[in-house]
Design a protein around this motif. Structure first.
Motif, PDB file in Angstrom:
ATOM      1  N   LEU A 151       0.886  -1.285   0.198  1.00  0.00           N
ATOM      2  CA  LEU A 151      -0.061   0.067   0.093  1.00  0.00           C
ATOM      3  C   LEU A 151       0.815   1.120  -0.076  1.00  0.00           C
ATOM      4  O   LEU A 151       1.568   1.549   1.054  1.00  0.00           O
ATOM      5  CB  LEU A 151      -0.901   0.026   1.263  1.00  0.00           C
ATOM      6  CG  LEU A 151      -1.768  -1.267   1.353  1.00  0.00           C
ATOM      7  CD1 LEU A 151      -2.525  -1.143   2.587  1.00  0.00           C
ATOM      8  CD2 LEU A 151      -2.768  -1.263   0.220  1.00  0.00           C
ATOM      9  N   LYS A 152       0.957   1.807  -1.184  1.00  0.00           N
ATOM     10  CA  LYS A 152       1.776   3.195  -1.233  1.00  0.00           C
ATOM     11  C   LYS A 152       0.967   4.193  -2.015  1.00  0.00           C
ATOM     12  O   LYS A 152       0.104   3.909  -2.880  1.00  0.00           O
ATOM     13  CB  LYS A 152       2.849   2.875  -2.020  1.00  0.00           C
ATOM     14  CG  LYS A 152       4.121   1.940  -1.214  1.00  0.00           C
ATOM     15  CD  LYS A 152       4.980   1.568  -2.164  1.00  0.00           C
ATOM     16  CE  LYS A 152       6.273   0.433  -1.486  1.00  0.00           C
ATOM     17  NZ  LYS A 152       7.304   0.495  -2.303  1.00  0.00           N
ATOM     18  N   GLY A 153       1.074   5.434  -1.609  1.00  0.00           N
ATOM     19  CA  GLY A 153       0.481   6.462  -2.185  1.00  0.00           C
ATOM     20  C   GLY A 153      -0.443   7.371  -1.558  1.00  0.00           C
ATOM     21  O   GLY A 153      -0.344   6.947  -0.022  1.00  0.00           O
ATOM     22  N   ASP A 154      -0.835   8.377  -1.991  1.00  0.00           N
ATOM     23  CA  ASP A 154      -1.894   9.275  -1.312  1.00  0.00           C
ATOM     24  C   ASP A 154      -3.354   8.591  -1.471  1.00  0.00           C
ATOM     25  O   ASP A 154      -3.842   8.455  -2.480  1.00  0.00           O
ATOM     26  CB  ASP A 154      -1.867  10.619  -1.879  1.00  0.00           C
ATOM     27  CG  ASP A 154      -2.773  11.630  -1.010  1.00  0.00           C
ATOM     28  OD1 ASP A 154      -2.919  11.535   0.071  1.00  0.00           O
ATOM     29  OD2 ASP A 154      -2.894  12.594  -1.664  1.00  0.00           O
ATOM     30  N   LEU A 155      -4.009   8.405  -0.096  1.00  0.00           N
ATOM     31  CA  LEU A 155      -4.882   7.698   0.058  1.00  0.00           C
ATOM     32  C   LEU A 155      -6.237   8.533  -0.270  1.00  0.00           C
ATOM     33  O   LEU A 155      -6.034   9.624   0.424  1.00  0.00           O
ATOM     34  CB  LEU A 155      -5.162   7.150   1.317  1.00  0.00           C
ATOM     35  CG  LEU A 155      -6.423   6.276   1.698  1.00  0.00           C
ATOM     36  CD1 LEU A 155      -6.370   4.929   0.813  1.00  0.00           C
ATOM     37  CD2 LEU A 155      -6.351   5.672   3.034  1.00  0.00           C
ATOM     38  N   LYS A 156      -7.151   8.433  -1.120  1.00  0.00           N
ATOM     39  CA  LYS A 156      -8.376   9.011  -1.182  1.00  0.00           C
ATOM     40  C   LYS A 156      -9.533   8.443  -0.569  1.00  0.00           C
ATOM     41  O   LYS A 156      -9.481   7.864   0.635  1.00  0.00           O
ATOM     42  CB  LYS A 156      -8.794   9.247  -2.814  1.00  0.00           C
ATOM     43  CG  LYS A 156      -7.469   9.892  -3.560  1.00  0.00           C
ATOM     44  CD  LYS A 156      -7.289  11.304  -3.111  1.00  0.00           C
ATOM     45  CE  LYS A 156      -6.048  11.768  -3.946  1.00  0.00           C
ATOM     46  NZ  LYS A 156      -5.807  13.251  -3.559  1.00  0.00           N
ATOM     47  N   THR A 157     -10.911   8.653  -1.237  1.00  0.00           N
ATOM     48  CA  THR A 157     -12.224   8.449  -0.606  1.00  0.00           C
ATOM     49  C   THR A 157     -11.913   6.930  -0.235  1.00  0.00           C
ATOM     50  O   THR A 157     -11.944   6.113  -1.689  1.00  0.00           O
ATOM     51  CB  THR A 157     -13.198   8.919  -1.323  1.00  0.00           C
ATOM     52  OG1 THR A 157     -13.145  10.277  -1.294  1.00  0.00           O
ATOM     53  CG2 THR A 157     -14.427   8.524  -0.800  1.00  0.00           C
ATOM     54  N   VAL A 158     -12.259   6.122   0.696  1.00  0.00           N
ATOM     55  CA  VAL A 158     -12.381   4.684   0.765  1.00  0.00           C
ATOM     56  C   VAL A 158     -13.767   4.210   0.795  1.00  0.00           C
ATOM     57  O   VAL A 158     -14.630   4.675   1.435  1.00  0.00           O
ATOM     58  CB  VAL A 158     -11.400   4.362   2.158  1.00  0.00           C
ATOM     59  CG1 VAL A 158     -11.439   2.792   2.263  1.00  0.00           C
ATOM     60  CG2 VAL A 158      -9.994   4.979   2.071  1.00  0.00           C
TER      61      VAL A 158
END
Length: 384
Positions: A151-158
């Motif tokens: 899990l890598k990156g900028d997390l958005k709406t889950v």
């Protein structure tokens, strides 16, 4: 790019209860918002005032103003995102070209999938952390995730949902994707019921291990139908009905996992080895309406294959060519260019006039004899 990853969640007992409450709360907000939307629309028609027409902001403000005490114990973002999705559903209603076109409907707790959305979730030490609402006195816990190392990156709406008593999360990450190396190679893919033909071979989309699963699915569907026929609405509340439905959902989930794995591996292989890929622009929905091999068409996932290949080509800088749906890839001879017409055409049953099989292509102009699918691949490759 936004890359979405589906993971399984392993919440403890306390967080399972909270996730169930949020799923119920989203369904409550959707149904109440849809009822408010309909009332506002009827009022605008009666009053003849277009300014009274509903929007998702008006409906959100109405629901937020009339909040009850118990609603403050749950995340306010659940209500906000639910009404936003309701507004998008009404916008899609005015676009008849969409495959799932129709009016928004009320949600039911009997649906096999229940879920909610949040834009306050975070990934901390490989675990999912949700926002804790005000007034919660119970101890708050993070949720374990399967495959947390990738899990890598900028997390958005889950999006979190529950299916067959298991919890899953769709995690969209904003990541930077590197363009793959150019190979200067071209290929074409001819989609068929049960298999995909391309220049290097055949990919079977309906392997033998799926046949036993489909047989079990048909068996469980017959059991559920018999229970509903005998007991009526009372069947939904019996333990045997719930257990059988859970088994049915489990087998459907296995089928989806197997086919998704096949399609993902094949589309990744295409984008790795080729720069230009040609596929047919088929009207799958209209093909299924003819009821000729409609079940096989649905199980072959033509639309899913095109969807995966489209976004992967956009990611990695590959060129995807869509052949016109009226392009005669099947009827055209790849050797001389002769196009069969009228009684000479090949159908799913072959050709009744010349008594040929459905997988045989015989050109009556140059006398070439070849496999029907291989001939279609060569015709599509000519468009590259």
């Amino acid at each position: 790019m936004i890359r979405t990853q589906l993971v399984r969640l392993y919440p403890n007992k306390a967080m399972r209860k909270h996730l169930d409450d949020l799923c119920d709360y989203r369904r409550y907000c959707w149904n109440l918002g849809l009822e408010t939307w309909n009332n506002m629309y009827q009022e605008s028609l009666i009053m003849g005032n277009k300014k009274l027409k509903p929007s998702w902001q008006k409906v959100r403000n109405e629901l937020a103003h009339d909040k009850q005490d118990w609603q403050y114990q749950l995340s306010s973002r659940c209500l906000q995102l639910t009404i936003q999705d309701l507004g998008k559903a009404w916008q899609n209603f005015f676009d008849k070209a969409r495959p799932d076109w129709g009016k928004p409907k009320f949600k039911t707790k009997k649906a096999p999938r229940q879920g909610f959305k949040t834009d306050r979730a975070k990934i901390i030490n490989g675990q999912l952390r949700l926002d804790k609402p005000h007034g919660i006195k119970e101890e708050w816990h993070n949720i374990e995730i399967s495959g947390a190392k990738n899990l890598k990156g900028d997390l958005k709406t889950v999006s979190i949902f529950k299916e067959t008593n298991k919890y899953y999360a769709s995690l969209p990450f904003e990541v930077e994707i590197k363009i793959k190396c150019q190979t200067k190679r071209k290929t074409a893919v001819d989609v068929n019921v049960g298999h995909l033909n391309y220049t290097d071979g055949i990919i079977n989309t309906l392997p033998k291990k799926l046949q036993s699963l489909y047989q079990r699915i048909a068996y469980y569907q017959r059991l559920l139908a018999c229970k509903r026929q005998v007991n009526g609405k009372l069947a939904y509340s019996t333990n045997n009905y719930v257990k059988t439905r859970a088994k049915l959902q489990r087998d459907y989930h296995k089928v989806a996992n197997i086919q998704n794995d096949i399609l993902h591996k094949f589309t990744s292989k295409l984008t790795d080895n080729y720069d230009t890929i040609v596929i047919e622009n088929l009207d799958v929905k209209q093909m299924q309406m003819t009821h000729v091999a409609s079940k096989g068409l649905q199980r072959s996932l033509f639309g899913k294959f095109r969807q995966l290949l489209t976004y992967k080509c956009n990611w990695y800088g590959k060129h995807l060519v869509l052949a016109n749906r009226y392009y005669p890839s099947t009827q055209r001879c790849s050797n001389c260019g002769y196009i069969k017409q009228d009684d000479d055409k090949i159908t799913l049953q072959g050709n009744q006039k010349y008594h040929t099989k459905h997988n045989e292509y015989i050109c009556y102009q140059c006398g070439a004899v070849m496999d029907r699918d291989e001939n279609a691949v060569q015709n599509l490759l000519a468009l590259a």
